[in-house]
Enzyme design. Structure first.
Site, PDB file in Angstrom:
ATOM      1  N   LEU A 125       4.367  -1.227 -11.557  1.00 15.47           N
ATOM      2  CA  LEU A 125       3.278  -1.353 -10.521  1.00 15.47           C
ATOM      3  C   LEU A 125       2.631  -0.378  -9.802  1.00 15.47           C
ATOM      4  O   LEU A 125       1.488  -0.442  -9.823  1.00 15.47           O
ATOM      5  CB  LEU A 125       4.444  -2.050  -9.311  1.00 15.47           C
ATOM      6  CG  LEU A 125       3.573  -2.722  -7.877  1.00 15.47           C
ATOM      7  CD1 LEU A 125       2.784  -3.847  -8.078  1.00 15.47           C
ATOM      8  CD2 LEU A 125       4.717  -2.933  -6.997  1.00 15.47           C
ATOM      9  N   PRO A 128      -1.378   5.914 -10.104  1.00 19.96           N
ATOM     10  CA  PRO A 128      -1.493   7.040  -9.438  1.00 19.96           C
ATOM     11  C   PRO A 128      -2.211   6.658  -7.972  1.00 19.96           C
ATOM     12  O   PRO A 128      -2.139   7.557  -7.314  1.00 19.96           O
ATOM     13  CB  PRO A 128      -2.603   7.827 -10.312  1.00 19.96           C
ATOM     14  CG  PRO A 128      -2.394   7.299 -11.747  1.00 19.96           C
ATOM     15  CD  PRO A 128      -1.848   5.870 -11.534  1.00 19.96           C
ATOM     16  N   GLY A 131       0.280   3.445  -4.506  1.00 19.45           N
ATOM     17  CA  GLY A 131       1.476   3.564  -4.408  1.00 19.45           C
ATOM     18  C   GLY A 131       2.168   2.630  -3.216  1.00 19.45           C
ATOM     19  O   GLY A 131       2.297   1.191  -3.433  1.00 19.45           O
ATOM     20  N   GLN A 334      28.167  18.642   4.298  1.00 17.81           N
ATOM     21  CA  GLN A 334      28.350  19.620   5.501  1.00 17.81           C
ATOM     22  C   GLN A 334      30.098  19.771   5.496  1.00 17.81           C
ATOM     23  O   GLN A 334      30.559  21.023   5.679  1.00 17.81           O
ATOM     24  CB  GLN A 334      27.967  19.298   6.806  1.00 17.81           C
ATOM     25  CG  GLN A 334      28.261  20.072   7.902  1.00 17.81           C
ATOM     26  CD  GLN A 334      27.043  21.192   7.909  1.00 17.81           C
ATOM     27  OE1 GLN A 334      26.172  21.200   7.164  1.00 17.81           O
ATOM     28  NE2 GLN A 334      27.443  22.400   8.545  1.00 17.81           N
ATOM     29  N   GLU A 361      10.693   1.200  -4.042  1.00 22.97           N
ATOM     30  CA  GLU A 361      10.458   0.037  -3.481  1.00 22.97           C
ATOM     31  C   GLU A 361       9.968  -0.172  -2.140  1.00 22.97           C
ATOM     32  O   GLU A 361      10.562  -1.129  -1.268  1.00 22.97           O
ATOM     33  CB  GLU A 361      11.906  -0.902  -3.951  1.00 22.97           C
ATOM     34  CG  GLU A 361      12.081  -1.078  -5.437  1.00 22.97           C
ATOM     35  CD  GLU A 361      12.763  -2.180  -5.942  1.00 22.97           C
ATOM     36  OE1 GLU A 361      13.415  -2.172  -6.798  1.00 22.97           O
ATOM     37  OE2 GLU A 361      12.491  -3.189  -5.218  1.00 22.97           O
ATOM     38  N   THR A 363       8.459   2.669   0.936  1.00 20.18           N
ATOM     39  CA  THR A 363       9.059   3.874   1.772  1.00 20.18           C
ATOM     40  C   THR A 363       9.657   3.316   3.164  1.00 20.18           C
ATOM     41  O   THR A 363       9.273   1.996   3.500  1.00 20.18           O
ATOM     42  CB  THR A 363       7.787   4.754   2.004  1.00 20.18           C
ATOM     43  OG1 THR A 363       6.842   4.197   2.714  1.00 20.18           O
ATOM     44  CG2 THR A 363       7.482   5.329   0.781  1.00 20.18           C
ATOM     45  N   GLU A 365       8.587   3.923   5.774  1.00 19.63           N
ATOM     46  CA  GLU A 365       7.463   3.481   6.652  1.00 19.63           C
ATOM     47  C   GLU A 365       6.778   2.150   6.145  1.00 19.63           C
ATOM     48  O   GLU A 365       6.746   1.328   7.204  1.00 19.63           O
ATOM     49  CB  GLU A 365       6.181   4.475   6.547  1.00 19.63           C
ATOM     50  CG  GLU A 365       6.405   6.077   6.953  1.00 19.63           C
ATOM     51  CD  GLU A 365       7.543   6.615   6.325  1.00 19.63           C
ATOM     52  OE1 GLU A 365       7.609   6.563   5.201  1.00 19.63           O
ATOM     53  OE2 GLU A 365       8.056   7.831   6.868  1.00 19.63           O
TER      54      GLU A 365
HETATM   55  C1  FAD Z   1      12.386   7.835  -9.548  1.00 21.28           C
HETATM   56  C2  FAD Z   1      11.398   6.918  -9.435  1.00 21.28           C
HETATM   57  C3  FAD Z   1      11.147   5.525 -10.005  1.00 21.28           C
HETATM   58  C4  FAD Z   1      10.361   4.652  -9.559  1.00 21.28           C
HETATM   59  N1  FAD Z   1      10.446   3.449 -10.260  1.00 21.28           N
HETATM   60  C5  FAD Z   1       9.379   2.659 -10.110  1.00 21.28           C
HETATM   61  C6  FAD Z   1       9.375   1.610 -11.144  1.00 21.28           C
HETATM   62  O1  FAD Z   1      10.316   1.240 -12.002  1.00 21.28           O
HETATM   63  N2  FAD Z   1       8.322   0.827 -10.973  1.00 21.28           N
HETATM   64  C7  FAD Z   1       6.912   0.977 -10.141  1.00 21.28           C
HETATM   65  O2  FAD Z   1       6.191   0.267 -10.029  1.00 21.28           O
HETATM   66  N3  FAD Z   1       7.276   1.921  -9.259  1.00 21.28           N
HETATM   67  C8  FAD Z   1       8.395   2.966  -9.150  1.00 21.28           C
HETATM   68  N4  FAD Z   1       8.342   4.117  -8.472  1.00 21.28           N
HETATM   69  C9  FAD Z   1       7.247   4.153  -7.661  1.00 21.28           C
HETATM   70  C10 FAD Z   1       7.665   4.107  -6.146  1.00 21.28           C
HETATM   71  O3  FAD Z   1       7.845   2.871  -5.801  1.00 21.28           O
HETATM   72  C11 FAD Z   1       6.629   4.735  -5.413  1.00 21.28           C
HETATM   73  O4  FAD Z   1       6.764   6.409  -5.426  1.00 21.28           O
HETATM   74  C12 FAD Z   1       6.557   4.418  -3.813  1.00 21.28           C
HETATM   75  O5  FAD Z   1       6.198   2.941  -3.716  1.00 21.28           O
HETATM   76  C13 FAD Z   1       5.805   5.270  -2.901  1.00 21.28           C
HETATM   77  O6  FAD Z   1       4.306   5.442  -3.311  1.00 21.28           O
HETATM   78  P1  FAD Z   1       3.631   6.656  -3.454  1.00 21.28           P
HETATM   79  O7  FAD Z   1       4.859   7.683  -4.259  1.00 21.28           O
HETATM   80  O8  FAD Z   1       2.428   6.591  -4.146  1.00 21.28           O
HETATM   81  O9  FAD Z   1       3.713   7.317  -2.161  1.00 21.28           O
HETATM   82  P2  FAD Z   1       2.304   7.127  -1.021  1.00 21.28           P
HETATM   83  O10 FAD Z   1       1.857   5.733  -1.274  1.00 21.28           O
HETATM   84  O11 FAD Z   1       1.318   7.844  -1.667  1.00 21.28           O
HETATM   85  O12 FAD Z   1       3.006   7.665   0.358  1.00 21.28           O
HETATM   86  C14 FAD Z   1       2.981   8.794   0.632  1.00 21.28           C
HETATM   87  C15 FAD Z   1       3.383   8.859   2.152  1.00 21.28           C
HETATM   88  O13 FAD Z   1       2.330   8.106   3.018  1.00 21.28           O
HETATM   89  C16 FAD Z   1       3.249   7.177   3.782  1.00 21.28           C
HETATM   90  N5  FAD Z   1       2.131   5.969   3.920  1.00 21.28           N
HETATM   91  C17 FAD Z   1       1.437   5.359   2.914  1.00 21.28           C
HETATM   92  N6  FAD Z   1       0.971   4.433   3.633  1.00 21.28           N
HETATM   93  C18 FAD Z   1       1.385   4.487   4.855  1.00 21.28           C
HETATM   94  C19 FAD Z   1       0.898   3.670   6.133  1.00 21.28           C
HETATM   95  N7  FAD Z   1       0.019   2.620   5.921  1.00 21.28           N
HETATM   96  N8  FAD Z   1       1.309   3.824   7.176  1.00 21.28           N
HETATM   97  C20 FAD Z   1       2.294   4.880   7.031  1.00 21.28           C
HETATM   98  N9  FAD Z   1       2.781   5.737   6.161  1.00 21.28           N
HETATM   99  C21 FAD Z   1       2.044   5.394   5.055  1.00 21.28           C
HETATM  100  C22 FAD Z   1       4.487   6.668   2.714  1.00 21.28           C
HETATM  101  O14 FAD Z   1       5.445   6.266   3.529  1.00 21.28           O
HETATM  102  C23 FAD Z   1       4.750   8.292   2.189  1.00 21.28           C
HETATM  103  O15 FAD Z   1       5.451   8.880   3.289  1.00 21.28           O
HETATM  104  C24 FAD Z   1       9.322   5.140  -8.739  1.00 21.28           C
HETATM  105  C25 FAD Z   1       9.322   6.314  -8.137  1.00 21.28           C
HETATM  106  C26 FAD Z   1      10.166   7.251  -8.310  1.00 21.28           C
HETATM  107  C27 FAD Z   1      10.035   8.522  -7.884  1.00 21.28           C
END
Ligand code: FAD
Length: 378
Positions: A125, A128, A131, A334, A361, A363, A365
């Site tokens: 899903l 880059p 997210g 700790q 799955e 954050t 937030e």
């Molecule tokens: C080890 C690992 C395994 C994963 N496995 C999978 C997988 O199998 N399949 C898959 O599809 N994905 C997978 N992911 C991706 C994961 O689901 C995403 O990293 C996650 O959804 C967050 O997206 P992002 O990293 O782009 O962060 P961003 O969306 O860029 O968020 C960055 C920060 O901004 C905050 N933010 C963003 N929008 C808002 C808003 N509207 N209001 C307030 N705060 C906001 C977020 O909460 C976060 O703190 C994996 C990630 C990791 C690290």
């Protein structure tokens, strides 16, 4: 109300607990240190019927319910998160979209080797630029003859690149503002998988970036109705949150177990540190929060198993257990003092493995956004 597990669930929990303690625990430190995927343990979990818990027996699954699935994930995460997420991503992200939305023919074709655990599945899903805003997918699938021509990329995809991975289900734009889900088989020309991503934790789990370049996928690999991909992935995430929440309970319980044992064994000032009230209060807080969080997870699973709405409870469980597990690993480390900061003690692995539970799955937030929506806030 009945707070007891059924005897079947109790027996199942004992079986998974014994497997986790006897088979996973001795291997976990080395797998983590070498960032090595746990092939042998996956094969053993397949033997035990753990790789397809909620799928029907006719499709190679164990015919279990969501509660059994949550119990299994908790018991594994209590010992090792890499093994737990391998099972959870395979089940509720990889295999579930095909089971929930696929045609009978697609289910027959894809699910049996996945549910038997002979092969693994992934769900792609995240991109880059997509997210938290997962609907902002840029990957495209264009119909040409009897193929979808896929172009684009995905990041952080769990289980996508192991030697036994069969396929990934991805979201792609099949038209203007129209998202659909497509299954792409590993080995399809034009589908490239990166080297494993180097990470803070979950080191033994497989995480990859994927790229698609004029990758031709048979037209019959589109899952369910064209254009329903957005609704489908929201449902998949709702269900997946129960298992990530179960991981949070498991990690917190594992951190508590380690702290409890250490506090009784470690002596300072001529007494076990467990006799100091400061340590006792940390353990009391952990035990209380773990009890509450398990209740949230089991309630979400219970609702799902009864076919009732569960998205709000799943988001609450995911949010609460994510934050609780953070507090729990911190308090446990700790209690371990300096020893907890060394790789000689398992708590350092649990500490590193925990953080992603507040990100993957959705954050913390995003969970608050989902909960607020369910509360009717604009
Ligand atoms: C080890 C690992 C395994 C994963 N496995 C999978 C997988 O199998 N399949 C898959 O599809 N994905 C997978 N992911 C991706 C994961 O689901 C995403 O990293 C996650 O959804 C967050 O997206 P992002 O990293 O782009 O962060 P961003 O969306 O860029 O968020 C960055 C920060 O901004 C905050 N933010 C963003 N929008 C808002 C808003 N509207 N209001 C307030 N705060 C906001 C977020 O909460 C976060 O703190 C994996 C990630 C990791 C690290």
């Amino acid at each position: 109300m009945d707070f007891d597990l059924s005897s079947e669930h109790e027996l199942f929990r004992d079986t998974v607990r014994a497997f986790a303690v006897e088979r996973v625990a001795p291997a976990a430190e080395e797998l983590d240190r070498e960032s090595r995927f746990p092939y042998e343990l996956v094969a053993e979990m397949a033997e035990l019927g753990l790789m397809g818990i909620p799928f029907p027996e006719e499709l190679g699954g164990a015919g279990g319910d969501t509660l059994a699935y949550a119990i299994a994930v908790e018991e594994l995460a209590r010992i090792d998160s890499s093994v737990a997420i391998t099972l959870a991503a395979h089940t509720s992200l990889g295999t579930m979209p095909i089971y929930l939305f696929g045609s009978d023919e697609q289910k027959q074709r894809w699910i049996p080797p996945l549910a038997r655990g002979e092969r693994l599945a992934a769900f792609g899903l995240t991109e880059p630029g997509a997210g938290s805003d997962a609907g902002a997918t840029r990957t495209t699938a264009t119909l040409r003859g009897d193929s979808w021509i896929v172009n684009g990329s995905k990041v952080f995809i769990t289980n996508a690149g192991t030697d036994i991975t069969r396929c990934v289900t991805i979201t792609a734009l099949t038209g203007e503002g129209e998202i659909s889900n497509l299954v792409i088989e590993n080995g399809t020309p034009g589908y490239e998988i990166s080297a494993p991503v180097r990470k803070l934790g979950w080191k033994a789990s497989d995480t990859r970036a994927l790229s698609f370049s004029d990758c031709a996928v048979p037209v019959g690999n589109l899952i369910g109705t064209r254009g329903q991909g957005f609704h489908q992935f929201l449902q998949i995430l709702d269900g997946g949150r129960i298992s990530v929440a179960a991981m949070g309970v498991g990690v917190a319980q594992g951190a508590y177990d380690l702290a409890y044992a250490y506090a009784k064994e470690r002596h300072q000032f001529g007494r076990p540190i467990s006799s100091f009230q400061a340590i006792q209060f940390k353990l009391a807080d952990m035990a209380t929060e773990i009890e509450a969080s398990r209740g949230l997870v089991w309630k979400a699973a219970w609702l799902k198993d009864r076919g009732r709405p569960f998205a709000r409870e799943a988001a609450m469980a995911k949010l609460y257990t994510g934050e609780l597990s953070n507090r729990a690993v911190n308090a446990s480390l700790q209690i371990h003092g300096g020893y907890g900061f060394t790789d000689e003690f398992a708590i350092s692995r649990l500490y590193r493995d925990q953080k992603i539970l507040e990100i993957g799955e959705g954050t913390n937030e995003v969970q608050r956004m989902v909960i607020a929506r369910h509360l009717g806030l604009p």
